[in-house]
Structure formats: structure tokens, C-alpha cells
Design an enzyme around this catalytic site. Structure first.
Site, short mmCIF file in Angstrom:
data_model
loop_
_atom_site.label_atom_id
_atom_site.label_comp_id
_atom_site.label_asym_id
_atom_site.label_seq_id
_atom_site.Cartn_x
_atom_site.Cartn_y
_atom_site.Cartn_z
CB SER A 245 8.65 6.54 -27.51
OG SER A 245 9.06 6.11 -26.23
CE LYS A 246 4.47 5.96 -29.21
NZ LYS A 246 5.63 5.30 -29.79
NE ARG A 247 10.56 3.69 -23.95
CZ ARG A 247 11.60 4.42 -23.64
NH1 ARG A 247 11.84 4.73 -22.40
NH2 ARG A 247 12.43 4.85 -24.57
CG HIS A 248 10.36 9.76 -23.32
ND1 HIS A 248 10.53 9.11 -24.52
CD2 HIS A 248 11.49 9.53 -22.61
CE1 HIS A 248 11.72 8.54 -24.54
NE2 HIS A 248 12.32 8.76 -23.40
N GLY A 249 5.85 10.07 -21.66
CA GLY A 249 4.70 10.91 -21.33
C GLY A 249 4.16 11.55 -22.59
#
Length: 492
Positions: A245-249
Site C-alpha cells: 500500500s501507499k505506506r510502502h512508498g
RNA sequence: GGCGCUAUCGUCUAGGGGUUAGGACGUCAGAUUCUCAAUCUGAAAACCCGGGUUCGAUUCCCGGUAGCGCUACCA
């Protein structure tokens, strides 16, 4: 199957992310390898979350990757009539029934069940309403959703190309909604309807759909329609094993494009996330992928996305790419960085090509051409502090560089051997290691501590420019030494 | 919570009833020397746990555990 028909069906509620891209790729590879047809369908039945600009972004992403399609794009928002007709058909034959339960009430019941830690499924309140009662409620104008009548016993089983036999007890399946009370179809209705209408033979999609597949299988059977072959793809995870997800960059394909990743490299990398070509070679052409790809060989377990391996693969593609293919991409990169000169003399064009050839052997990304390679395309570059600290330590460097510049100007022809002999001669005279001079000169010519071999670099840059840059570096060095002293003197 | 799926080096994976469990990325060491990359050589590194079946299980079966997914009038 003779001429398989596959579809990629993204929902425009986000950008094209790497998971979606891999799903598209596997569909594409299978279709291309078996003389099949690939259909593009935009699943935009969720009016609130779907955005037209996201559809455009998804299309662009697919085009950039080189994944083309044969039919579509179809937009589900334009096919509502089809879904309603299917819904009516299901209702008429008794496979679906109207549900008058207000959504708020259902939510309450569900929450209460959760609080009491009871499993919740729709309680089928409206399942056995009489015909009269239904008519009466409709007559009152009460809104209703349409629900599928799931068998109360038995098992639903289907064969998945990736996961094998999958089965689920019908008691685990709730009477799911087909048509919302506002007349909009839900996902299950629209996929099945469209897959039927478009004569899709292979449904290849993310494994997040696996648990819902029995519902769709039930619909095919209720309709007496031929079932497609299913192939569910394991999910792509972040480094923490959580769903990517976006959290992972970077998750959007577009982000990798901006990072200077080549579409070929991303495709190859994605293809390997869950599938291994025979023979063990990992860098393989699209043709080989098409020839070898098989859904049955796809791995069942989720895969962690490894940006390091992608970077490696990108550098491999960069290094192997023939100049005529690489040139336009570097051009785009340089244009974006404002380093592109549209008018080139023959000599300048040659210099440009030589520069690219030189840089490409150690480039990790397209960005390197405008970044660390900037000095090859512009006289306006600065010395990296790391490079200066590492290679500009000797106090007499300014003097040596001036001398080197002078001597290099006298060389003809300005060739590899001649320049090297010249520099090594000077080093010997001064009693220093050639490396000292070489590294210092490299910084002077490129501003970088890391760059191609010095003599190749000199030839590519050209005699005049080399002499000028060495001289400029010498000047800068002298200033760096005297500068602070002046400052001290100037302070009362 | 319920249901489902999955489980081989840190990561992607090959393999499969008897193997020195193979490859790739990454990591470490060495060679090379002009920095870095490339290249070459070498090294460390894995079958989740417990039962069962079997002469023999990493492989087959069952259970556990863990991870993920689904559990909407989202897709």
C-alpha cells in the site's frame, strides 16, 4: 480452449498499481501466447469513488508498459441496462428476491452480532416473503435491494488454475446483494453479467477475489450459463509482509516511471513475481515470456515486492539496450531536466551518443543521465562535496591540473593512448601515483566521485572542453585555498 | 470472531518419498585498479512446529502455529 477471451478489469478508484499491472500482464501474456483476445473493462459502478482522471491514468500506465488490448475499454457505468436485465432474469426464475430491510437496520444487526462475537450473515428476513407481501411493499414505495437466493445446503466447488480445487459450504455464503436499492448493480452482478456478455473464458484476477468466487459460480449455475476458467493470482506484499500500500512508498506504476525505471524492466520483474520461466534465466524477452507463460505454473503464495531486485533488473536492461532504443528515452529524460539541446551538429550528435554509451554501462536508472551524468550534457554542473573531499586533498592539485590541461592541449590526435601517456608521464614527473591525478581530473570533468573511466571520458568530452574544465577546477581550487584566508584578513 | 487460502535461504523462487535441497537479487570476502559499476572466484544463508503413513519425509495426510484474504446496498 481454442480462442481464449480474457479481460483486465481495473476499478478507477486509484492509480494503476504494481499488483494491477501484474494482473494485466498475466492476462496479456496468456492471451498473446494462445491466440486469445484481451478485453479492457473499467469497473466504475461505484460512482462515489470512481474518477475519470484515474481511468485515464490507468490507460496511460498500460500503454507505457506496452500492454495493449483488443476490445474495449468497456465502461460498466454505461452498461447498466444489461445488469438490470440479468437481475430481472434472476428474479423471475426465483434465484433472486427483493429485500426491504433498511440498510441501517442491517448495520445495527451486524454490529450487535459482532459485539456479541456471533458470526454474522444476512438473516434472510425477506427471503420467504409472499408474492402478495412483496407487491404490497412495493406498492407502498418501499425501497428494496435485490438479493441472490443462495442454496441452503450443499457445497460450491470450482477448479482454479492456480489454486486447484476450491470448495465452500453454501451455508457460509450469505444472500448477497445484486442490485442496490438505487438500482445500481453490485460487483458480483456486473462482473458475471459482463463476463457472460463479453464471452470471457478465463477470469484472471487477484487472489483477494478468491473467497467471493463461489458466489459468482452460483450465479453462473443459476443462469445455466457456461462457467469461465478461474485463475487467481497471489497478492503482492510490502517488505513487512503486509499487503502493498501507499505506506510502502511507491506502489503506482507511474512512480516507477518517474524513478527512471524502464517499462521493459518493470514488466520482466513483475512477470517473475509469482512465475518462473523454464531454464532459470531471469532476464527474458517478451517473446520468451509469451511463449512460456502458463497460468498453471503460477505460484500460490504471496510475494514480497523487492525494489532492490527491480533496480538491478533495470540496470541490466539499461546496459543491454541498443543505442537507438535508448536514445529517445534519454532524450525524454534530458528534456524533462532542461538539458536537451534540440539543434545538434553532426559532431554534437556523435558526442551525445558517445556520452550515452559511456553512461549506460553503469546507470541504474534513466535519472542517472540527468543526475550524476549531467556534466556530459551541460557545462553547468557542480562538484559534489563527497567527490571534492575524497579526491581533492593534495595542496598542489591546482598546479598539477593546470599543467595537465596545458599538456593535453598539445596532444594530437586526442586519443585514448595519447591522453593516458600524457597523464601518466606527468604523474611520474611529479612523483605521484597516477590515480591521484586521474581521480582529481575526473572530479574536475564530471563533478562526480563515481564516473566512467577517465580517458574514455576525455575523448568523449573533447579536447577543448577537457582543457577548459581542468583549468576551471584549478581556479576553483586556488580560490578555495586563498578564499578563507582573505575572509580572515578582512575581519577586523 | 467466522470462513478460506498459503507456508523452501533476508527477498523472488526451482525441486520433489532417498538430492552435497539448485538458481536469482541482496550481503560478505578476494581478484581486477582509475573512482564506481560491470566482470571473475569464493563464502554465509532455507525446507514453520507436532503427529501419522513409510524402510525412509522437506515432499503425502492430519493437527497446530503464523501470514494473508474475504466477511458491505466497495470493487
Amino acid at each position: 480452449m481454442a480462442n481464449p477471451r480474457l479481460r483486465f478489469a481495473p476499478s478507477p478508484t486509484g492509480y494503476l498499481h504494481v499488483g494491477g499491472a501484474r494482473t494485466a500482464l498475466y492476462n496479456w501474456l496468456y492471451a498473446r501466447g494462445r491466440g486469445g483476445t484481451l478485453i479492457l473493462r473499467i469497473e466504475d459502478t461505484d460512482a462515489d469513488r470512481s474518477k475519470p482522471e484515474l481511468t485515464a491514468a490507468i490507460l496511460e500506465g498500460l500503454e507505457w508498459l506496452g500492454l495493449d488490448w483488443d476490445e474495449g475499454p468497456y465502461y460498466q457505468s454505461q452498461r447498466l441496462g444489461l445488469y438490470r436485465a440479468r437481475a430481472a432474469e434472476l428474479e423471475q426464475q426465483g434465484s433472486a428476491y427483493p429485500c426491504f430491510c433498511p440498510p441501517e437496520l442491517l448495520r445495527e444487526k451486524r454490529e450487535r452480532a459482532e459485539a456479541e462475537r456471533r458470526p454474522w450473515k444476512y438473516d434472510r428476513t425477506c427471503r420467504q416473503l409472499s408474492v402478495d407481501e412483496r407487491a404490497r411493499r412495493r406498492g407502498e414505495g418501499r425501497p428494496s435491494a435485490l438479493r441472490f437466493r443462495v442454496p441452503e445446503s450443499g457445497q460450491t466447488t470450482f477448479n482454479d488454475l492456480v489454486f486447484g480445487r476450491v470448495e465452500l459450504a453454501n451455508t457460509e455464503i450469505e444472500d448477497f446483494v445484486l442490485l442496490r436499492s438505487d438500482g445500481q448493480p453490485t460487483y458480483h452482478l456486473s462482473v458475471v453479467t459482463d463476463d457472460l456478455d463479453l464471452r470471457v473464458t478465463h477470469v484472471v484476477r487477484g487472489a483477494d477475489h478468491l473467497p467471493n468466487t463461489p458466489k459468482q459460480v452460483l450465479m453462473y449455475r443459476a443462469l445455466g450459463a457456461p462457467e469461465p476458467v478461474f485463475a487467481h493470482l497471489p497478492l503482492i506484499l510490502g517488505p513487512d509482509k503486509q499487503r502493498l500500500s501507499k505506506r510502502h512508498g511507491a506502489t503506482a506504476v507511474e512512480a516507477y516511471r518517474r524513478q527512471g525505471i524502464l517499462p521493459e524492466a518493470l514488466i520482466n520483474f513483475l512477470a517473475l513475481l509469482g512465475w518462473t520461466p523454464r531454464g532459470g534465466r531471469e532476464i527474458i524477452s517478451l517473446e520468451e515470456m509469451i511463449a512460456q507463460f502458463d497460468l498453471a505454473a503460477v505460484s500460490k503464495s504471496n510475494a514480497v515486492f523487492d525494489p532492490e531486485k527491480l533496480a538491478w533488473m533495470n540496470s541490466e536492461y539499461l546496459r543491454r539496450m541498443p543505442l537507438e532504443k535508448l536514445l529517445p528515452r534519454v532524450q525524454a529524460e534530458l528534456e524533462a531536466a532542461g538539458l536537451w539541446n534540440p539543434v545538434l551538429t553532426a559532431a554534437e550528435k556523435k558526442r551525445l551518443e558517445d556520452s550515452i554509451r559511456l553512461l549506460q554501462t553503469r546507470a541504474r536508472s534513466l535519472n542517472d543521465f540527468s543526475g550524476s551524468g549531467r556534466a556530459f550534457f551541460s557545462d553547468d554542473f557542480s562538484y559534489s562535496s563527497e567527490a571534492r573531499e575524497k579526491f581533492w586533498k593534495e595542496p598542489q592539485l591546482a598546479e598539477w591540473l593546470t599543467e595537465l590541461s596545458r599538456r593535453l592541449m598539445d596532444i594530437h590526435p586526442f586519443g585514448l593512448e595519447q591522453t593516458e601517456r600524457c597523464l601518466r608521464g606527468l604523474a611520474e614527473e611529479k612523483g605521484i601515483r597516477a590515480g591521484v591525478l586521474i581521480n582529481a581530473a575526473r572530479v574536475a570533468l564530471t563533478g562526480q566521485a563515481v564516473a566512467p573511466g577517465l580517458f574514455e571520458l576525455m575523448i568523449t568530452l573533447g579536447q577543448q572542453r577537457v582543457a577548459r574544465r581542468l583549468e576551471k577546477a584549478a581556479t576553483d581550487l586556488r580560490q578555495a585555498i586563498t578564499g578563507p584566508l582573505n575572509e580572515v584578513k578582512g575581519t577586523p
